[in-house]
Enzyme design. Structure first.
Site, PDB file in Angstrom:
ATOM      1  N   LYS A 111       0.834  -1.214   0.000  1.00  0.00           N
ATOM      2  CA  LYS A 111       0.000   0.000   0.000  1.00  0.00           C
ATOM      3  C   LYS A 111       0.863   1.257   0.000  1.00  0.00           C
ATOM      4  O   LYS A 111       0.530   2.251  -0.647  1.00  0.00           O
ATOM      5  CB  LYS A 111      -0.933   0.028   1.224  1.00  0.00           C
ATOM      6  CG  LYS A 111      -2.067  -0.964   1.140  1.00  0.00           C
ATOM      7  CD  LYS A 111      -3.148  -0.513   0.179  1.00  0.00           C
ATOM      8  CE  LYS A 111      -4.293  -1.492   0.170  1.00  0.00           C
ATOM      9  NZ  LYS A 111      -5.189  -1.386  -0.946  1.00  0.00           N
ATOM     10  N   LYS A 194      -2.510 -11.962  -9.503  1.00  0.00           N
ATOM     11  CA  LYS A 194      -3.714 -11.932  -8.660  1.00  0.00           C
ATOM     12  C   LYS A 194      -4.869 -11.159  -9.290  1.00  0.00           C
ATOM     13  O   LYS A 194      -4.687 -10.030  -9.755  1.00  0.00           O
ATOM     14  CB  LYS A 194      -3.360 -11.294  -7.306  1.00  0.00           C
ATOM     15  CG  LYS A 194      -4.466 -11.468  -6.282  1.00  0.00           C
ATOM     16  CD  LYS A 194      -4.162 -10.771  -4.981  1.00  0.00           C
ATOM     17  CE  LYS A 194      -5.429 -10.344  -4.301  1.00  0.00           C
ATOM     18  NZ  LYS A 194      -5.221  -9.406  -3.217  1.00  0.00           N
ATOM     19  N   LYS A 197      -9.910  -6.316  -7.285  1.00  0.00           N
ATOM     20  CA  LYS A 197     -10.863  -5.290  -7.730  1.00  0.00           C
ATOM     21  C   LYS A 197     -10.189  -4.003  -8.144  1.00  0.00           C
ATOM     22  O   LYS A 197     -10.663  -3.296  -9.021  1.00  0.00           O
ATOM     23  CB  LYS A 197     -11.847  -4.898  -6.628  1.00  0.00           C
ATOM     24  CG  LYS A 197     -12.237  -5.984  -5.714  1.00  0.00           C
ATOM     25  CD  LYS A 197     -13.185  -5.510  -4.643  1.00  0.00           C
ATOM     26  CE  LYS A 197     -12.795  -6.130  -3.317  1.00  0.00           C
ATOM     27  NZ  LYS A 197     -13.771  -6.915  -2.680  1.00  0.00           N
TER      28      LYS A 197
HETATM   29  P1  TYM Z   1     -10.570  -8.925   0.327  1.00  0.00           P
HETATM   30  O1  TYM Z   1     -11.835  -8.155   0.400  1.00  0.00           O
HETATM   31  O2  TYM Z   1      -9.421  -8.353  -0.413  1.00  0.00           O
HETATM   32  O3  TYM Z   1     -10.874 -10.343  -0.308  1.00  0.00           O
HETATM   33  C1  TYM Z   1     -11.920 -11.158   0.202  1.00  0.00           C
HETATM   34  C2  TYM Z   1     -11.541 -12.617   0.127  1.00  0.00           C
HETATM   35  O4  TYM Z   1     -11.269 -12.978  -1.212  1.00  0.00           O
HETATM   36  C3  TYM Z   1      -9.975 -13.554  -1.298  1.00  0.00           C
HETATM   37  N1  TYM Z   1      -9.363 -13.172  -2.579  1.00  0.00           N
HETATM   38  C4  TYM Z   1      -8.788 -14.058  -3.402  1.00  0.00           C
HETATM   39  N2  TYM Z   1      -8.633 -15.383  -3.311  1.00  0.00           N
HETATM   40  C5  TYM Z   1      -8.021 -15.993  -4.342  1.00  0.00           C
HETATM   41  N3  TYM Z   1      -7.584 -15.354  -5.450  1.00  0.00           N
HETATM   42  C6  TYM Z   1      -7.713 -14.025  -5.578  1.00  0.00           C
HETATM   43  N4  TYM Z   1      -7.289 -13.410  -6.679  1.00  0.00           N
HETATM   44  C7  TYM Z   1      -8.342 -13.297  -4.520  1.00  0.00           C
HETATM   45  N5  TYM Z   1      -8.647 -11.993  -4.321  1.00  0.00           N
HETATM   46  C8  TYM Z   1      -9.275 -11.941  -3.120  1.00  0.00           C
HETATM   47  C9  TYM Z   1      -9.191 -12.989  -0.137  1.00  0.00           C
HETATM   48  O5  TYM Z   1      -8.141 -13.837   0.217  1.00  0.00           O
HETATM   49  C10 TYM Z   1     -10.273 -12.926   0.921  1.00  0.00           C
HETATM   50  O6  TYM Z   1     -10.426 -14.186   1.526  1.00  0.00           O
HETATM   51  N6  TYM Z   1      -8.540  -8.319   4.775  1.00  0.00           N
HETATM   52  C11 TYM Z   1      -9.585  -9.042   4.081  1.00  0.00           C
HETATM   53  C12 TYM Z   1     -10.972  -8.840   4.644  1.00  0.00           C
HETATM   54  C13 TYM Z   1     -11.067  -9.169   6.090  1.00  0.00           C
HETATM   55  C14 TYM Z   1     -11.053 -10.467   6.667  1.00  0.00           C
HETATM   56  C15 TYM Z   1     -11.177 -10.253   8.070  1.00  0.00           C
HETATM   57  C16 TYM Z   1     -10.946 -11.738   6.149  1.00  0.00           C
HETATM   58  C17 TYM Z   1     -11.196  -8.269   7.094  1.00  0.00           C
HETATM   59  N7  TYM Z   1     -11.254  -8.919   8.307  1.00  0.00           N
HETATM   60  C18 TYM Z   1     -11.199 -11.329   8.971  1.00  0.00           C
HETATM   61  C19 TYM Z   1     -10.958 -12.808   7.048  1.00  0.00           C
HETATM   62  C20 TYM Z   1     -11.095 -12.598   8.448  1.00  0.00           C
HETATM   63  C21 TYM Z   1      -9.591  -8.542   2.644  1.00  0.00           C
HETATM   64  O7  TYM Z   1      -9.197  -7.460   2.364  1.00  0.00           O
HETATM   65  O8  TYM Z   1     -10.141  -9.376   1.768  1.00  0.00           O
END
Ligand code: TYM
Length: 331
Positions: A111, A194, A197
């Site tokens: 970031k 990866k 979004k």
């Molecule tokens: P976020 O919103 O970026 O993504 C949500 C979930 O999708 C998975 N993900 C992927 N998995 C495989 N390939 C990809 N290209 C890909 N892009 C996204 C992420 O691994 C995630 O599981 N920090 C987290 C949100 C969060 C969270 C938590 C998750 C906040 N508190 C507590 C688990 C437990 C996040 O930004 O995910």
């Protein structure tokens, strides 16, 4: 029975990476375990969304969670900002989270590189809020994609540190989880490793994308000029195409193209057409439900209210004990 927690940031539509990395596992787990799935709207504030977008993004994720198969009767489906106990635990955990370890976190460093003008304290302590999300329900399993592995390691560090500091075996150890054992990373269509979004236009396929858009994005996916030697190493963009195919196509289809690559007879145009059609087939029922659910505001309100109540019930038990352990007392 395990306690399961996971979340998705509300920064826009969900894509295939979110589905295969996380949602697919949520859906499988919801009838067998105690599951809490939430929409991480506080986490989304680190990138400063406009106030008029905040609620819409939360709604989008709520709708898409439901459309992808989450059952709000079986699992607790809630919005992070509806549960103030999470922010209290976040504050308390922050007292024992150190600047050095937070600065070393890969997602923070990324970031800093990507948004040098907005390196806020929320970004630095992002893993602390995430740890609070997880341990507030004393979770042991966290279904996430591979990109979240380090955050889970940090959640274990903070949980352990609390236990050691107060000499109590209070928080269990949460582990990242995927049914296929290996944590998953769905690649982008632009050659990056990866799908995300906030990446380039055309990198991600969203669950809500219509068939025309899907065909266009897949046909534009990066490829090379084709293999020239049998069984040769695959460049990243070709590996990506195969990874995507593995997620959405039948195993026989995958083997067919895998073999065709190895004997140099592959036609990327055919492979892309196949991937696009398989994604369309996969997305169709989800997309239909997205359109249905998104106009049903009273159902969405019911789901959010129900989730809020169940999540607060669990979180307030934990926070009450945490306050006692730390030494807060009433006069
Ligand atoms: P976020 O919103 O970026 O993504 C949500 C979930 O999708 C998975 N993900 C992927 N998995 C495989 N390939 C990809 N290209 C890909 N892009 C996204 C992420 O691994 C995630 O599981 N920090 C987290 C949100 C969060 C969270 C938590 C998750 C906040 N508190 C507590 C688990 C437990 C996040 O930004 O995910």
């Amino acid at each position: 029975m395990e306690t399961v927690v996971s979340g998705i940031r509300s920064t826009g539509n969900l894509h295939l990476g979110n589905y295969f990395g996380a949602i697919k596992n949520f859906v499988k787990m919801q009838y067998e375990h105690k599951c809490y799935f939430f929409i991480a709207d506080y986490h989304s504030l680190t990138t400063h969304p406009a106030p008029e977008d905040l609620h819409n993004h939360v709604k989008q994720v709520l709708v898409e969670y439901l459309a992808a198969g989450l059952d709000p009767e079986a699992a607790t489906l809630y919005i992070q900002s509806d549960v103030p106990q999470v922010t209290e635990l976040y504050l308390l955990l922050n007292m024992n989270a150190y600047k050095g370890e937070l600065e070393r976190c890969t997602s923070f460093k990324e970031k800093v590189r990507k948004q040098p003008d907005n390196i806020n304290a929320g970004l630095l302590t992002y893993p602390v809020l995430m740890a609070a999300d997880i341990i507030i329900h004393k979770a042991t399993k966290v279904p996430v994609g591979k990109d979240q592995e380090q955050h889970l390691e940090m959640a274990r560090t903070f949980a352990n540190r609390f236990n050691r500091m107060y000499k109590k075996d209070f928080f269990p150890q949460p582990y990242a989880f995927n049914f296929s054992e290996e944590l998953i990373k769905i690649p982008g269509l632009d050659g990056s490793t990866k799908m995300g979004k906030s990446e380039n236009e055309g990198n991600a396929i969203f669950l809500a994308d219509d068939p025309k858009v899907i065909r266009k994005k897949v046909m534009r996916a990066l490829t090379d000029s084709g293999p020239t030697r049998k069984n040769q190493q695959r460049p990243q963009e070709i590996k990506n195409l195969f990874l995507l195919m593995k997620a959405v196509s039948e195993p026989e289809t995958y083997s067919f193209f895998d073999q065709a690559y190895n004997d140099c007879s592959i036609r990327y145009g055919d492979m892309k057409k196949q991937i696009a059609e398989d994604i369309i087939k996969f997305n169709a029922p989800i997309r239909e439900r997205i359109l249905e659910i998104s106009s049903d505001d009273s159902y969405l309100k019911k789901v959010a209210d129900m989730g809020k109540e169940k999540a607060i019930d669990s979180a307030s038990k934990t926070i009450k004990e945490v306050r006692q352990i730390i030494g807060f007392k009433r006069f």
